[in-house]
Design a protein around this motif. Sequence first.
Motif, PDB file in Angstrom:
ATOM      1  N   GLY A  19       8.880 -13.267 -25.120  1.00  0.00           N
ATOM      2  CA  GLY A  19       8.133 -12.103 -25.555  1.00  0.00           C
ATOM      3  C   GLY A  19       8.901 -11.133 -26.426  1.00  0.00           C
ATOM      4  N   ARG A  20      10.209 -11.375 -26.639  1.00  0.00           N
ATOM      5  CA  ARG A  20      11.022 -10.507 -27.486  1.00  0.00           C
ATOM      6  C   ARG A  20      11.348 -11.217 -28.800  1.00  0.00           C
ATOM      7  NH1 ARG A  20      15.923  -9.649 -26.446  1.00  0.00           N
ATOM      8  NH2 ARG A  20      16.257 -11.438 -25.079  1.00  0.00           N
ATOM      9  N   VAL A  21      11.475 -10.442 -29.861  1.00  0.00           N
ATOM     10  CA  VAL A  21      11.908 -10.990 -31.140  1.00  0.00           C
ATOM     11  C   VAL A  21      13.431 -10.933 -31.182  1.00  0.00           C
ATOM     12  CG1 VAL A  21      11.816 -10.774 -33.635  1.00  0.00           C
ATOM     13  CG2 VAL A  21       9.789 -10.237 -32.263  1.00  0.00           C
ATOM     14  N   VAL A  22      14.075 -12.098 -31.342  1.00  0.00           N
ATOM     15  CA  VAL A  22      15.537 -12.173 -31.316  1.00  0.00           C
ATOM     16  C   VAL A  22      16.053 -12.908 -32.546  1.00  0.00           C
ATOM     17  CG1 VAL A  22      15.567 -12.165 -28.795  1.00  0.00           C
ATOM     18  CG2 VAL A  22      15.574 -14.358 -30.019  1.00  0.00           C
ATOM     19  N   GLU A  23      17.353 -12.713 -32.807  1.00  0.00           N
ATOM     20  CA  GLU A  23      18.020 -13.464 -33.868  1.00  0.00           C
ATOM     21  C   GLU A  23      18.187 -14.917 -33.434  1.00  0.00           C
ATOM     22  OE1 GLU A  23      19.178 -12.398 -36.972  1.00  0.00           O
ATOM     23  OE2 GLU A  23      17.936 -10.648 -36.510  1.00  0.00           O
ATOM     24  N   SER A  24      17.909 -15.828 -34.357  1.00  0.00           N
ATOM     25  CA  SER A  24      18.045 -17.251 -34.038  1.00  0.00           C
ATOM     26  C   SER A  24      18.829 -17.954 -35.146  1.00  0.00           C
ATOM     27  CB  SER A  24      16.668 -17.903 -33.896  1.00  0.00           C
ATOM     28  OG  SER A  24      15.963 -17.859 -35.132  1.00  0.00           O
ATOM     29  N   THR A  25      19.383 -19.090 -34.786  1.00  0.00           N
ATOM     30  CA  THR A  25      20.043 -19.959 -35.758  1.00  0.00           C
ATOM     31  C   THR A  25      19.442 -21.350 -35.639  1.00  0.00           C
ATOM     32  OG1 THR A  25      22.128 -18.731 -35.639  1.00  0.00           O
ATOM     33  CG2 THR A  25      22.218 -20.942 -36.558  1.00  0.00           C
ATOM     34  N   THR A  26      19.068 -21.913 -36.772  1.00  0.00           N
ATOM     35  CA  THR A  26      18.542 -23.277 -36.803  1.00  0.00           C
ATOM     36  C   THR A  26      19.568 -24.188 -37.457  1.00  0.00           C
ATOM     37  OG1 THR A  26      16.265 -22.482 -36.974  1.00  0.00           O
ATOM     38  CG2 THR A  26      16.681 -24.770 -37.610  1.00  0.00           C
ATOM     39  N   VAL A  27      19.864 -25.302 -36.800  1.00  0.00           N
ATOM     40  CA  VAL A  27      20.817 -26.291 -37.298  1.00  0.00           C
ATOM     41  C   VAL A  27      20.099 -27.631 -37.398  1.00  0.00           C
ATOM     42  CG1 VAL A  27      23.018 -27.461 -36.895  1.00  0.00           C
ATOM     43  CG2 VAL A  27      22.694 -25.099 -36.104  1.00  0.00           C
ATOM     44  N   ILE A  28      20.206 -28.271 -38.541  1.00  0.00           N
ATOM     45  CA  ILE A  28      19.704 -29.641 -38.676  1.00  0.00           C
ATOM     46  C   ILE A  28      20.903 -30.555 -38.850  1.00  0.00           C
ATOM     47  CG2 ILE A  28      18.218 -31.231 -39.938  1.00  0.00           C
ATOM     48  CD1 ILE A  28      16.534 -28.904 -40.803  1.00  0.00           C
ATOM     49  N   LEU A  29      21.193 -31.321 -37.808  1.00  0.00           N
ATOM     50  CA  LEU A  29      22.322 -32.244 -37.850  1.00  0.00           C
ATOM     51  C   LEU A  29      21.926 -33.519 -38.589  1.00  0.00           C
ATOM     52  CD1 LEU A  29      23.607 -31.891 -34.180  1.00  0.00           C
ATOM     53  CD2 LEU A  29      24.561 -30.822 -36.233  1.00  0.00           C
ATOM     54  N   ARG A  30      22.884 -34.093 -39.276  1.00  0.00           N
ATOM     55  CA  ARG A  30      22.632 -35.342 -39.997  1.00  0.00           C
ATOM     56  C   ARG A  30      22.956 -36.518 -39.074  1.00  0.00           C
ATOM     57  NH1 ARG A  30      21.965 -35.435 -45.298  1.00  0.00           N
ATOM     58  NH2 ARG A  30      23.257 -33.586 -45.662  1.00  0.00           N
ATOM     59  N   THR A  31      21.937 -37.257 -38.697  1.00  0.00           N
ATOM     60  CA  THR A  31      22.091 -38.434 -37.847  1.00  0.00           C
ATOM     61  C   THR A  31      21.498 -39.648 -38.563  1.00  0.00           C
ATOM     62  OG1 THR A  31      19.945 -38.145 -36.752  1.00  0.00           O
ATOM     63  CG2 THR A  31      21.837 -36.946 -35.816  1.00  0.00           C
ATOM     64  N   ARG A  32      21.383 -40.743 -37.859  1.00  0.00           N
ATOM     65  CA  ARG A  32      20.757 -41.909 -38.474  1.00  0.00           C
ATOM     66  C   ARG A  32      19.246 -41.741 -38.565  1.00  0.00           C
ATOM     67  NH1 ARG A  32      22.647 -46.803 -35.193  1.00  0.00           N
ATOM     68  NH2 ARG A  32      24.564 -45.598 -35.286  1.00  0.00           N
ATOM     69  N   GLY A  33      18.706 -40.709 -37.908  1.00  0.00           N
ATOM     70  CA  GLY A  33      17.287 -40.404 -38.011  1.00  0.00           C
ATOM     71  C   GLY A  33      16.444 -41.058 -36.934  1.00  0.00           C
ATOM     72  N   CYS A  34      15.179 -40.766 -36.992  1.00  0.00           N
ATOM     73  CA  CYS A  34      14.231 -41.217 -35.968  1.00  0.00           C
ATOM     74  C   CYS A  34      14.119 -42.742 -35.949  1.00  0.00           C
ATOM     75  CB  CYS A  34      12.870 -40.594 -36.267  1.00  0.00           C
ATOM     76  SG  CYS A  34      11.562 -41.088 -35.120  1.00  0.00           S
ATOM     77  N   ARG A  35      14.244 -43.304 -34.756  1.00  0.00           N
ATOM     78  CA  ARG A  35      14.135 -44.765 -34.634  1.00  0.00           C
ATOM     79  C   ARG A  35      12.714 -45.251 -34.877  1.00  0.00           C
ATOM     80  NH1 ARG A  35      16.589 -47.639 -29.503  1.00  0.00           N
ATOM     81  NH2 ARG A  35      16.778 -45.579 -28.508  1.00  0.00           N
ATOM     82  N   TRP A  36      11.725 -44.419 -34.550  1.00  0.00           N
ATOM     83  CA  TRP A  36      10.332 -44.824 -34.778  1.00  0.00           C
ATOM     84  C   TRP A  36      10.063 -44.857 -36.280  1.00  0.00           C
ATOM     85  CZ3 TRP A  36       6.390 -47.244 -32.819  1.00  0.00           C
ATOM     86  CH2 TRP A  36       5.111 -47.056 -33.355  1.00  0.00           C
ATOM     87  N   ASN A  37      10.209 -43.759 -36.964  1.00  0.00           N
ATOM     88  CA  ASN A  37      10.177 -43.679 -38.427  1.00  0.00           C
ATOM     89  C   ASN A  37       8.965 -44.381 -39.039  1.00  0.00           C
ATOM     90  OD1 ASN A  37      11.101 -42.984 -40.970  1.00  0.00           O
ATOM     91  ND2 ASN A  37      12.358 -44.824 -41.191  1.00  0.00           N
TER      92      ASN A  37
END
Length: 313
Positions: A19-37
């Motif tokens: 319920g509160r607005v807070v500072e956030s950090t988004t990280v996208i890691l580089r992996t081999r990706g989704c196995r379903w794909n």
Amino acid sequence: MKSARSPVAVWRGRDLLDGRVVESTTVILRTRGCRWNRCVMCGYAQEGVDASAEDIIAQFRSILERVRDAELVKIYTSGSFLDPVEVPEAARLDILRSLRDTNVRRLVIESRPEHIDRPALEQILSFMDVEIGIGLESSSDLVRRHLINKGFTFSDFARASDLIHSLGGRVKTYILLKPPGLSEMDAIADALRSAIDAEPHSDIISVNLCNVQRNTPLERMWQRGSYRPPWLWSAVEVLRDSSLGVPVICDPVGAGAKRGPHNCGRCDEYVADAIRSFSLSQSRADLNVDCSCRSVWRKVVELEDVSFGTPLV
């Protein structure tokens, strides 16, 4: 050239936390990706490389200082954080240990249901408060199977969500607005119904507006003129009509671009900002926006069902 030791992206933002607005950090890691794909709209796996556990650890350690002071951290992998093939256990544990010594109050990750099991959940929840995002997309098995090719059922989603809750975790459910094959009217109705169906299994619902990613089946449909990304007015309609007991949020990625959700072009930024404001405030007053193109959108919603599958505008 893509480096196995560099994350795809890192950025700061603001998010809701209890319920509160807070500072956030988004990280996208580089992996081999989704196995379903195999989802028709998803091109995220194209960011993938054959990253080892050591590579993933190096990626996260390189940006750890940008994470320490955020109350909420989102770590995405263009696939499933709980998939041991995509994110080896050694890498997962190193990331969790690093976060335990910071000010982070909640970690948000994503996973397909098939990778959500008791041992993995017990391990990750022993470190911190965790919210797990699941891309349900639609509560209709027909839509998910035949229009999206998602590869799991609503009951698979419900099982995974119930297991997460039984162990003290939280669930973030993603709903896709306008999968290919649905008219604007049907897309709105599907998103509203899906949100209602997902609510008992969710702590927060995120309405994701479909965009056209490169080298996907959806891109080929779009190039043929048989698909148009959703109008931003459709997102406003869904958010305004979603009367649920959990927060409903939306980040209109790519708003205003031809490949992304858009209106007439003149009001796109204005309406997208209103949607972002609503996502933080949960106040419908933030959605009191208008433009002359809204009447065109209303006609599209009314008439598109008789256009034989071709978008009107």
